[in-house]
Design a protein around this motif. Structure first.
Motif, PDB file in Angstrom:
ATOM      1  N   LEU A 293       4.836   0.502   3.002  1.00 56.63           N
ATOM      2  CA  LEU A 293       5.886   1.273   3.675  1.00 56.63           C
ATOM      3  C   LEU A 293       7.218   1.123   2.936  1.00 56.63           C
ATOM      4  N   ALA A 294       7.493  -0.098   2.452  1.00 57.42           N
ATOM      5  CA  ALA A 294       8.756  -0.308   1.727  1.00 57.42           C
ATOM      6  C   ALA A 294       8.740   0.481   0.419  1.00 57.42           C
ATOM      7  N   VAL A 295       7.597   0.513  -0.259  1.00 58.36           N
ATOM      8  CA  VAL A 295       7.530   1.248  -1.530  1.00 58.36           C
ATOM      9  C   VAL A 295       7.653   2.753  -1.264  1.00 58.36           C
ATOM     10  N   ALA A 296       7.023   3.235  -0.201  1.00 58.72           N
ATOM     11  CA  ALA A 296       7.123   4.662   0.134  1.00 58.72           C
ATOM     12  C   ALA A 296       8.572   5.025   0.451  1.00 58.72           C
ATOM     13  N   PHE A 297       9.231   4.166   1.220  1.00 53.74           N
ATOM     14  CA  PHE A 297      10.606   4.424   1.629  1.00 53.74           C
ATOM     15  C   PHE A 297      11.527   4.514   0.410  1.00 53.74           C
ATOM     16  N   THR A 298      11.314   3.637  -0.565  1.00 51.76           N
ATOM     17  CA  THR A 298      12.254   3.615  -1.690  1.00 51.76           C
ATOM     18  C   THR A 298      11.879   4.601  -2.797  1.00 51.76           C
ATOM     19  N   THR A 299      10.565   4.867  -2.995  1.00 54.93           N
ATOM     20  CA  THR A 299      10.200   5.783  -4.098  1.00 54.93           C
ATOM     21  C   THR A 299      10.165   7.242  -3.649  1.00 54.93           C
ATOM     22  N   THR A 300      10.073   7.483  -2.344  1.00 54.42           N
ATOM     23  CA  THR A 300       9.888   8.829  -1.762  1.00 54.42           C
ATOM     24  C   THR A 300       8.723   9.567  -2.426  1.00 54.42           C
ATOM     25  N   SER A 301       7.672   8.834  -2.751  1.00 48.67           N
ATOM     26  CA  SER A 301       6.484   9.478  -3.319  1.00 48.67           C
ATOM     27  C   SER A 301       5.218   8.800  -2.794  1.00 48.67           C
ATOM     28  N   SER A 302       4.410   9.586  -2.042  1.00 52.75           N
ATOM     29  CA  SER A 302       3.156   9.029  -1.524  1.00 52.75           C
ATOM     30  C   SER A 302       2.213   8.684  -2.673  1.00 52.75           C
ATOM     31  N   SER A 303       2.227   9.519  -3.718  1.00 54.80           N
ATOM     32  CA  SER A 303       1.300   9.273  -4.836  1.00 54.80           C
ATOM     33  C   SER A 303       1.674   8.000  -5.573  1.00 54.80           C
ATOM     34  N   ALA A 304       2.982   7.808  -5.815  1.00 52.10           N
ATOM     35  CA  ALA A 304       3.399   6.588  -6.526  1.00 52.10           C
ATOM     36  C   ALA A 304       3.130   5.353  -5.680  1.00 52.10           C
ATOM     37  N   THR A 305       3.085   5.524  -4.350  1.00 52.80           N
ATOM     38  CA  THR A 305       2.860   4.370  -3.472  1.00 52.80           C
ATOM     39  C   THR A 305       1.382   3.971  -3.424  1.00 52.80           C
ATOM     40  N   LEU A 306       0.529   4.888  -3.888  1.00 52.38           N
ATOM     41  CA  LEU A 306      -0.917   4.702  -3.731  1.00 52.38           C
ATOM     42  C   LEU A 306      -1.455   3.339  -4.188  1.00 52.38           C
ATOM     43  N   PRO A 307      -1.046   2.849  -5.371  1.00 54.34           N
ATOM     44  CA  PRO A 307      -1.583   1.541  -5.765  1.00 54.34           C
ATOM     45  C   PRO A 307      -1.296   0.469  -4.716  1.00 54.34           C
ATOM     46  N   VAL A 308      -0.080   0.502  -4.146  1.00 47.56           N
ATOM     47  CA  VAL A 308       0.270  -0.538  -3.171  1.00 47.56           C
ATOM     48  C   VAL A 308      -0.441  -0.284  -1.836  1.00 47.56           C
ATOM     49  N   SER A 309      -0.583   1.011  -1.433  1.00 44.88           N
ATOM     50  CA  SER A 309      -1.301   1.278  -0.169  1.00 44.88           C
ATOM     51  C   SER A 309      -2.755   0.814  -0.258  1.00 44.88           C
ATOM     52  N   MET A 310      -3.369   1.051  -1.434  1.00 44.47           N
ATOM     53  CA  MET A 310      -4.779   0.630  -1.583  1.00 44.47           C
ATOM     54  C   MET A 310      -4.893  -0.887  -1.471  1.00 44.47           C
ATOM     55  N   LYS A 311      -3.957  -1.561  -2.127  1.00 43.80           N
ATOM     56  CA  LYS A 311      -3.987  -3.032  -2.088  1.00 43.80           C
ATOM     57  C   LYS A 311      -3.799  -3.511  -0.649  1.00 43.80           C
ATOM     58  N   CYS A 312      -2.817  -2.937   0.053  1.00 41.65           N
ATOM     59  CA  CYS A 312      -2.545  -3.394   1.430  1.00 41.65           C
ATOM     60  C   CYS A 312      -3.746  -3.104   2.337  1.00 41.65           C
ATOM     61  N   ALA A 313      -4.315  -1.885   2.218  1.00 44.83           N
ATOM     62  CA  ALA A 313      -5.409  -1.512   3.112  1.00 44.83           C
ATOM     63  C   ALA A 313      -6.619  -2.428   2.904  1.00 44.83           C
ATOM     64  N   GLU A 314      -6.952  -2.681   1.638  1.00 42.86           N
ATOM     65  CA  GLU A 314      -8.176  -3.454   1.384  1.00 42.86           C
ATOM     66  C   GLU A 314      -7.970  -4.959   1.542  1.00 42.86           C
ATOM     67  N   LYS A 315      -6.908  -5.459   0.899  1.00 40.33           N
ATOM     68  CA  LYS A 315      -6.737  -6.925   0.889  1.00 40.33           C
ATOM     69  C   LYS A 315      -6.093  -7.444   2.175  1.00 40.33           C
ATOM     70  N   ASN A 316      -5.107  -6.724   2.708  1.00 43.68           N
ATOM     71  CA  ASN A 316      -4.407  -7.261   3.890  1.00 43.68           C
ATOM     72  C   ASN A 316      -5.065  -6.833   5.204  1.00 43.68           C
ATOM     73  N   LEU A 317      -5.641  -5.593   5.224  1.00 41.88           N
ATOM     74  CA  LEU A 317      -6.165  -5.099   6.505  1.00 41.88           C
ATOM     75  C   LEU A 317      -7.688  -5.101   6.563  1.00 41.88           C
ATOM     76  N   GLY A 318      -8.337  -5.348   5.424  1.00 39.79           N
ATOM     77  CA  GLY A 318      -9.798  -5.455   5.430  1.00 39.79           C
ATOM     78  C   GLY A 318     -10.542  -4.130   5.487  1.00 39.79           C
TER      79      GLY A 318
END
Ligand code: ASP
Length: 453
Positions: A293-318
């Motif tokens: 969410l922080a990366v999305a807020f600062t980059t204003t790009s869902s695509s650029a945030t993708l690497p971090v969203s994937m990491k958060c979804a898999e590693k942090n949320l299972g």
């Protein structure tokens, strides 16, 4: 005391807001020594020195994170789809995902329409009154609108959007990787992932290669996450020092309507979906997804945030790899709740400024075209501005009014991109939960696996 990544990100954002606003407040207008006869903004020395440094930090962060998008989507989808358990099946996953996208985007648009009808941000104002209040910012915005129009990228209608989508999906995969064109990479990767298990034992090493490639990408994301506090500071400081809050005065009611709508969607609708459909604690979700969410807020790009969203979804949320690698990349370009809500609010705001009363039928039309426009918008900064033309056209609102909201678009893009990314993350969690996944057990398994150490 060791600073956690989350605290470092929060510190970066807080410092950027404080120093950026202070710099803007302390700035004055003066003659530009390089262009005689022209004016420029003059900053105190500390603020002026901080601008190039912040620009550099922002650029390193943005470029670094964008570097990972194409290889990450390719490896994630091929590895995820090739190893999808047969009982889940890609068709089932696809149908569930599309239903989720459509339902949540529609709910967001309806919420936006309710807010704009209740708050009525355009009432008592006209295009001319706002134009006057914006002053020079309006002239810069008009020039940008003309540039958007002459670039020839504005879709003429829903048909045009669909043609664009097809062209993006079915394209040379090498070109798609180089651009990067997210939909093109997704289409080719799904095909590879689907067919790799069917070429016999020779396909197995290739699947393993993609799995290892994906693990490596996530490793690189871990390293890059430490750039987020600096990148967030850099991007926000420059924006606030240059723009400040001055432009929010004439457009305050409009901005408030967008932010209230987005806030209600992100803090009530999405958490309710998590609780009712996913049986998942929203607090746990936001905690696990906060870096994205922080990366999305600062980059204003869902695509650029993708690497971090994937990491958060898999590693942090299972969320299992086969779900995250399908729902998140596709969602980053197709599922945009915040964008759809914002487009509907903006066009209703223009109608109010022009004194046009929108009937229920016209508002339904706005809801449908805003949903289609959001699907057609790319996951990049300000993409929603471009597809807004088709919503204006659908109800006969003059798109010239778009110039009025360009000065505050970047700030609103921060909120809508964070909502877009949150919507994708909630989708990944809910879909995994409806497949019967025990996400907490997955997180524990991830933590124990040697590749995560
Ligand atoms: N910046 C948004 C995103 O990347 C799209 C938009 O609304 O402009 O999700």
């Amino acid at each position: 005391m060791r600073l956690s990544l989350t605290n470092a990100i929060l510190l970066g954002i807080a410092l950027a807001i404080a120093l950026g606003l202070l710099a803007n407040f302390a700035s004055t207008e003066g003659p530009d020594p390089d262009h005689p006869g022209q004016m420029k903004t003059l900053y105190p020395l500390w603020a002026a020195l901080l601008i190039p440094l912040s620009e550099l930090m922002g650029q390193v962060f943005l470029q670094g994170i964008k570097m990972l998008v194409a290889p990450l989507i390719l490896t994630a989808i091929v590895a995820g789809i090739a190893t999808i358990p047969t009982r889940f099946g890609i068709a089932r996953l696809g149908i569930k995902t599309l239903i989720y996208y459509l339902v949540t985007t529609t709910l967001a648009v309806i919420l936006g329409l309710v807010c704009v009808n209740m708050i009525r941000p355009g009432e008592g104002k006209t295009v001319d009154s706002i134009r006057e209040e914006l002053g020079a910012a309006f002239d810069i915005a008009s020039a940008r609108l003309v540039a958007i129009e002459t670039e020839g990228k504005i879709p003429e209608g829903a048909g045009d959007l669909i043609r664009n989508l097809i062209n993006q999906c079915l394209t040379n995969p090498f070109e798609a990787l180089a651009e990067p064109n997210v939909l093109g990479i997704i289409t080719f990767s799904i095909l590879m992932g689907l067919l790799l298990p069917h070429i016999g034992p020779r396909g197995k090493p290739l699947i393993e290669l993609f799995q290892a490639g994906f693990d490596l990408m996530i490793r690189i994301v871990h390293v890059f996450l430490w750039l987020v506090p600096f990148g967030a500071f850099g991007l926000l400081y420059v924006l606030l020092a240059e723009v400040g809050l001055r432009l929010f005065v004439p457009l305050g009611a409009y901005c408030a309507t967008v932010i209230v709508g987005i806030g209600l969607h992100g803090l009530i609708t999405l958490p309710l979906i998590l609780i009712l459909v996913g049986r998942f604690n929203p607090w746990r979700f936001f905690k696990g997804y906060r870096e994205a969410l922080a990366v999305a807020f600062t980059t204003t790009s869902s695509s650029a945030t993708l690497p971090v969203s994937m990491k958060c979804a898999e590693k942090n949320l299972g969320v299992p790899n086969h779900t995250a690698s399908f729902v998140l990349p596709l969602g980053s370009t197709v599922n945009m709740d915040g964008t759809a809500l914002y487009e509907a609010v903006a066009v209703m705001f223009f109608a109010q400024l022009y004194g046009m009363e929108m009937t229920l039928y016209q508002q339904v039309l706005i809801a449908i075209t805003a949903t289609v426009a959001a699907i057609g918008a790319a996951g990049i900064p300000s993409a929603g501005l471009v597809t807004m033309f088709i919503v204006c056209a659908a109800v006969g609102v003059d798109p010239a009014a778009i110039a009025l909201i360009i000065p505050v678009d970047h700030m609103l893009d921060m909120f809508r991109t964070a909502t877009n990314v949150a919507g994708d993350g909630v989708g990944a969690v809910v879909i995994a939960r409806t497949d019967g996944e025990d996400l907490e057990a997955n997180v524990r398994k991830q933590a124990e696996s040697p590749s995560s150490s």
